[in-house]
Write an enzyme that holds these catalytic residues in place. Structure first.
Site, PDB file in Angstrom:
ATOM      1  N   GLU A   1       0.756  -1.118  -0.026  1.00 10.99           N
ATOM      2  CA  GLU A   1       0.030   0.038   0.006  1.00 10.99           C
ATOM      3  C   GLU A   1       0.814   1.271   0.031  1.00 10.99           C
ATOM      4  O   GLU A   1       1.827   1.224   0.693  1.00 10.99           O
ATOM      5  CB  GLU A   1      -0.879   0.067   1.115  1.00 10.99           C
ATOM      6  CG  GLU A   1      -2.076  -0.911   1.131  1.00 10.99           C
ATOM      7  CD  GLU A   1      -3.251  -0.401   1.779  1.00 10.99           C
ATOM      8  OE1 GLU A   1      -4.285  -1.137   1.606  1.00 10.99           O
ATOM      9  OE2 GLU A   1      -2.870  -0.067   2.919  1.00 10.99           O
TER      10      GLU A   1
ATOM     11  N   CYS B   1       3.480   8.672   0.677  1.00 11.69           N
ATOM     12  CA  CYS B   1       4.086   7.806   1.631  1.00 11.69           C
ATOM     13  C   CYS B   1       4.085   6.418   1.340  1.00 11.69           C
ATOM     14  O   CYS B   1       3.402   5.538   0.829  1.00 11.69           O
ATOM     15  CB  CYS B   1       2.800   7.778   2.844  1.00 11.69           C
ATOM     16  SG  CYS B   1       3.062   6.803   4.116  1.00 11.69           S
TER      17      CYS B   1
ATOM     18  N   CYS C   1       5.810  -6.257   9.044  1.00 15.20           N
ATOM     19  CA  CYS C   1       7.081  -5.834   9.490  1.00 15.20           C
ATOM     20  C   CYS C   1       7.516  -6.515  10.613  1.00 15.20           C
ATOM     21  O   CYS C   1       6.512  -7.152  11.426  1.00 15.20           O
ATOM     22  CB  CYS C   1       6.645  -4.471  10.073  1.00 15.20           C
ATOM     23  SG  CYS C   1       8.020  -3.544  10.976  1.00 15.20           S
TER      24      CYS C   1
ATOM     25  N   CYS D   1       5.460  -3.928  16.735  1.00 14.43           N
ATOM     26  CA  CYS D   1       4.800  -2.993  17.603  1.00 14.43           C
ATOM     27  C   CYS D   1       3.475  -3.203  17.974  1.00 14.43           C
ATOM     28  O   CYS D   1       2.602  -3.563  16.976  1.00 14.43           O
ATOM     29  CB  CYS D   1       5.162  -1.531  17.236  1.00 14.43           C
ATOM     30  SG  CYS D   1       6.636  -0.891  16.819  1.00 14.43           S
TER      31      CYS D   1
ATOM     32  N   CYS E   1       0.437  -1.207  16.372  1.00 15.19           N
ATOM     33  CA  CYS E   1       0.385  -0.979  14.723  1.00 15.19           C
ATOM     34  C   CYS E   1      -0.184  -2.161  13.968  1.00 15.19           C
ATOM     35  O   CYS E   1       0.329  -3.442  14.224  1.00 15.19           O
ATOM     36  CB  CYS E   1       1.974  -0.979  14.270  1.00 15.19           C
ATOM     37  SG  CYS E   1       2.409  -0.868  12.707  1.00 15.19           S
TER      38      CYS E   1
ATOM     39  N   GLU F   1       9.485  -1.470   8.298  1.00 14.93           N
ATOM     40  CA  GLU F   1      10.682  -0.662   8.961  1.00 14.93           C
ATOM     41  C   GLU F   1      11.616  -0.429   8.009  1.00 14.93           C
ATOM     42  O   GLU F   1      12.689  -1.308   7.670  1.00 14.93           O
ATOM     43  CB  GLU F   1      10.977  -1.370  10.332  1.00 14.93           C
ATOM     44  CG  GLU F   1      12.429  -0.807  10.803  1.00 14.93           C
ATOM     45  CD  GLU F   1      12.213   0.832  11.050  1.00 14.93           C
ATOM     46  OE1 GLU F   1      11.403   1.073  11.700  1.00 14.93           O
ATOM     47  OE2 GLU F   1      13.425   1.215  10.722  1.00 14.93           O
TER      48      GLU F   1
ATOM     49  N   ASN G   1      -4.163   5.799  16.410  1.00 17.40           N
ATOM     50  CA  ASN G   1      -5.428   5.247  15.616  1.00 17.40           C
ATOM     51  C   ASN G   1      -5.737   4.072  16.257  1.00 17.40           C
ATOM     52  O   ASN G   1      -4.953   3.168  16.569  1.00 17.40           O
ATOM     53  CB  ASN G   1      -4.781   5.193  14.145  1.00 17.40           C
ATOM     54  CG  ASN G   1      -4.615   6.366  13.390  1.00 17.40           C
ATOM     55  OD1 ASN G   1      -5.559   7.459  13.429  1.00 17.40           O
ATOM     56  ND2 ASN G   1      -3.521   6.549  12.895  1.00 17.40           N
TER      57      ASN G   1
ATOM     58  N   CYS H   1      -1.478   6.210   9.665  1.00 17.56           N
ATOM     59  CA  CYS H   1      -0.154   5.664  10.145  1.00 17.56           C
ATOM     60  C   CYS H   1      -0.647   4.222  10.942  1.00 17.56           C
ATOM     61  O   CYS H   1      -1.700   4.089  11.449  1.00 17.56           O
ATOM     62  CB  CYS H   1       0.648   6.340  11.114  1.00 17.56           C
ATOM     63  SG  CYS H   1       0.844   8.094  10.634  1.00 17.56           S
TER      64      CYS H   1
HETATM   65  N1  SAH Z   1       8.392   1.471  10.916  1.00 16.90           N
HETATM   66  C1  SAH Z   1       8.500   2.878  10.866  1.00 16.90           C
HETATM   67  C2  SAH Z   1       7.814   3.567   9.612  1.00 16.90           C
HETATM   68  C3  SAH Z   1       6.345   2.981   9.409  1.00 16.90           C
HETATM   69  S1  SAH Z   1       5.105   3.370  10.595  1.00 16.90           S
HETATM   70  C4  SAH Z   1       8.070   3.459  12.092  1.00 16.90           C
HETATM   71  O1  SAH Z   1       7.714   2.882  13.001  1.00 16.90           O
HETATM   72  O2  SAH Z   1       8.432   4.699  12.341  1.00 16.90           O
HETATM   73  C5  SAH Z   1       4.895   4.971  10.444  1.00 16.90           C
HETATM   74  C6  SAH Z   1       4.296   5.801  11.619  1.00 16.90           C
HETATM   75  O3  SAH Z   1       3.219   5.359  11.845  1.00 16.90           O
HETATM   76  C7  SAH Z   1       5.267   5.572  12.805  1.00 16.90           C
HETATM   77  O4  SAH Z   1       5.646   6.659  13.725  1.00 16.90           O
HETATM   78  C8  SAH Z   1       4.523   4.518  13.671  1.00 16.90           C
HETATM   79  O5  SAH Z   1       4.943   4.538  15.138  1.00 16.90           O
HETATM   80  C9  SAH Z   1       3.084   5.119  13.523  1.00 16.90           C
HETATM   81  N2  SAH Z   1       1.747   4.321  13.881  1.00 16.90           N
HETATM   82  C10 SAH Z   1       2.001   2.753  13.716  1.00 16.90           C
HETATM   83  N3  SAH Z   1       0.746   2.516  14.328  1.00 16.90           N
HETATM   84  C11 SAH Z   1       0.043   3.706  14.559  1.00 16.90           C
HETATM   85  C12 SAH Z   1      -1.395   3.744  15.058  1.00 16.90           C
HETATM   86  N4  SAH Z   1      -2.160   2.880  15.653  1.00 16.90           N
HETATM   87  N5  SAH Z   1      -1.831   5.176  15.445  1.00 16.90           N
HETATM   88  C13 SAH Z   1      -0.776   6.132  15.211  1.00 16.90           C
HETATM   89  N6  SAH Z   1       0.407   6.256  14.635  1.00 16.90           N
HETATM   90  C14 SAH Z   1       1.110   4.869  14.418  1.00 16.90           C
HETATM   91 FE1  SF4 Z   2       6.856  -1.982  12.155  1.00 17.19          FE
HETATM   92 FE2  SF4 Z   2       6.667   0.821  12.337  1.00 17.19          FE
HETATM   93 FE3  SF4 Z   2       4.582  -0.773  12.826  1.00 17.19          FE
HETATM   94 FE4  SF4 Z   2       6.540  -0.764  14.419  1.00 17.19          FE
HETATM   95  S1  SF4 Z   2       5.380   1.026  13.943  1.00 17.19           S
HETATM   96  S2  SF4 Z   2       5.542  -2.494  13.812  1.00 17.19           S
HETATM   97  S3  SF4 Z   2       8.554  -0.498  13.235  1.00 17.19           S
HETATM   98  S4  SF4 Z   2       5.733  -0.567  10.842  1.00 17.19           S
END
Ligand code: SAH
Ligand code: SF4
Length: 353
Positions: A96, A109, A116, A120, A123, A167, A297, A340
Site C-alpha cells: 500500500e 507515503c 514488518c 509494535c 500497529c 521498517e 489510531n 499511520c
Molecule cells: N516502521 C517505521 C515507519 C512506518 S510506521 C516506524 O515505525 O517509524 C509510520 C508511523 O506510524 C510511525 O511513527 C508509527 O509509530 C506510526 N503508527 C503505527 N501505528 C500507529 C497507530 N495505531 N496510530 C498512530 N500512529 C501509528
Molecule cells: Fe513496524 Fe513501524 Fe509498525 Fe513498529 S510501527 S510494527 S516498526 S511499521
C-alpha cells in the site's frame, strides 16, 4: 526469455544501468538517455524511447522490463486529497501507498516491506507479521505510479516519506538505492531533503544514515520517554534502548545539520500523562528536534484508544513551555484506513473478504 528472468530496470542504479548498456556494446551515454525516459519522461515502454537505436530498443524489450505494479484497489478520503492505492507484487503480495495532496506539495507515503518484523503492539502492520523486504524496484514503482498520475495534471511528486508498511532501516540497501535513484538529477531529480525516513529506532540504520552524508530527513517514532514503557510498546527498544537511540540521533544531527522529527502517538492513559510530557521534554532538551503528536489510531485487536483532544493539547503545551517545538498532526485518511499504522489491517480484511 521468460518474464521472470528479465532485468527490472527499476532495480538498477545509474552505474549498473551503465554497465549493462556498455556490456551490450553501447556507448555510456545511452544509459543516461534510458534513465531520462524512465525517470523524467516517465515512460514504461522502451518502444517509446525514440532517441535510442532500434536494436537497443529491441534488446531492452526482450531482456528487461520497467516493472510497474498493477493497482488492485484504490480509495480516497479528505475530499480526494488523500488517495490510497493497493498494488500487487509479482508474487501476489499487496503493497500500500498513499498520496497526500497539500497546497504546496504532493507527498507520497511509501512502504518498504511487506508486513514488518518489529511487531509494535499498537500497529496494524506489526500485528500482521512479516512477509519480506520490498526490492528497490518495488519501492520506486510506488513513487513512479503517482508521479505519472500527477504528470497528467501538470503536477509533481514533491516529497517522499517512508511511513507506509515496514521498517525502512531493516531494508536499508533497497530503501537507500530507491532514494538515490529518485534523487538522481537526470531523472525525477527529487531533492535529497525532500525524503524522510521514519524509523522505530533501529540504531545501526540511523548511524548509517548519518554516515551517508546526505541530508535525508529523519523521523523517529518515540512514543514514550522511558525504556520501561517503550519496551512494552516497541519490542525492539530492548535491543536499542533510549540512551543508544539518542546517541545515534545526536550523531545524525551533527553530520547532517538537520532537525529530527519525533513522532509521538498518544494512547489514552498509556503514554499521555503530564509526567510523560515532562520526561519527553527532558529527553529532548537542547536537541535540534521537533515533536509531532498524533492521537493513536485505533487498530483492531489492540488495547489502545486515542488520547482525547484535550490531553493532546495539554501534552503539547507542556512541551512548548519547555522550549520544544511541537505540532499536533492532523491525521490524513483515517476513514480509508490510510492513516499511520493502519495499512496492513485493511489489506488483510480485503484479502479475506
Ligand atoms: N516502521 C517505521 C515507519 C512506518 S510506521 C516506524 O515505525 O517509524 C509510520 C508511523 O506510524 C510511525 O511513527 C508509527 O509509530 C506510526 N503508527 C503505527 N501505528 C500507529 C497507530 N495505531 N496510530 C498512530 N500512529 C501509528
Ligand atoms: Fe513496524 Fe513501524 Fe509498525 Fe513498529 S510501527 S510494527 S516498526 S511499521
Amino acid at each position: 526469455m521468460a518474464d521472470t528472468q528479465k532485468i527490472n530496470l527499476l532495480d538498477l542504479s545509474m552505474d549498473q544501468l551503465t554497465h549493462l548498456v556498455m556490456a551490450w556494446g553501447e556507448p555510456r551515454f545511452r544509459a543516461a538517455q534510458i534513465w531520462r525516459w524512465i525517470y523524467h519522461t516517465l515512460t514504461d515502454d522502451p518502444g517509446e524511447m525514440g532517441n535510442l537505436p532500434a536494436g537497443l530498443r529491441q534488446r531492452l524489450l526482450e531482456e528487461t522490463e520497467i516493472l510497474h505494479l498493477p493497482v488492485v484497489a484504490t480509495s480516497e478520503a479528505d475530499d480526494g486529497l488523500t488517495e490510497k492505492v493497493a498494488f500487487q507484487t509479482q508474487d501476489g503480495q499487496l503493497v500500500e501507498t498513499v498520496l497526500m495532496r497539500y497546497t504546496n506539495r504532493n507527498t507520497v507515503c511509501v512502504s518498504s516491506q511487506i508486513g514488518c518484523p518489529v511487531g509494535c503492539t499498537f500497529c496494524a502492520t506489526g500485528r500482521g507479521g512479516f512477509v519480506r523486504d520490498l526490492t528497490t524496484g518495488e519501492i520506486t514503482a510506488q513513487v513512479l505510479h503517482f508521479a505519472q498520475r500527477l504528470q497528467r495534471e501538470n503536477a509533481h511528486v514533491t516529497n517522499i516519506v517512508f511511513m507506509g508498511m515496514g521498517e525502512p532501516m531493516l531494508n536499508f540497501d533497497a530503501v537507500w538505492q530507491s532514494v538515490l535513484n529518485l534523487n538522481d538529477r537526470q531523472g525525477l531529480a527529487l531533492g535529497i531533503r525532500r525524503f524522510t525516513i521514519s524509523t522505530v529506532g533501529i540504531v545501526p540504520g540511523i548511524e548509517r544514515l548519518a554516515r551517508e552524508g546526505l541530508a535525508v530527513g529523519l523521523a523517529v517514532s518515540l512514543h514514550s520517554p522511558d525504556d520501561r514503557m517503550r519496551n512494552q510498546l516497541i519490542p525492539v527498544n530492548r535491543r536499542y534502548p533510549l540512551a543508544r537511540l539518542m546517541d545515534a540521533v545526536r550523531l545524525y544531527i551533527e553530520r547532517t545539520g538537520r532537525r529530527v522529527t519525533f513522532e509521538y502517538a498518544m494512547a489514552d492513559g498509556v503514554n499521555d500523562s503530564d509526567e510523560q510530557a515532562q520526561a519527553t521534554a527532558r529527553l529532548l532538551h537542547g536537541l535540534l528536534a521537533h515533536v509531532n503528536l498524533i492521537p493513536m489510531n485505533y487498530v483492531e485487536g489492540a488495547a489502545f484508544q486515542p488520547s482525547s483532544r484535550e490531553r493532546v493539547l495539554r501534552f503539547q503545551e507542556i512541551l512548548v513551555q519547555a522550549g520544544i517545538q511541537t505540532t499536533v498532526r492532523v491525521t490524513r485518511g483515517a476513514d480509508i484506513q490510510a492513516a499511520c499504522g493502519q495499512l496492513r489491517s485493511l489489506l488483510a480484511d480485503e484479502q479475506e473478504g
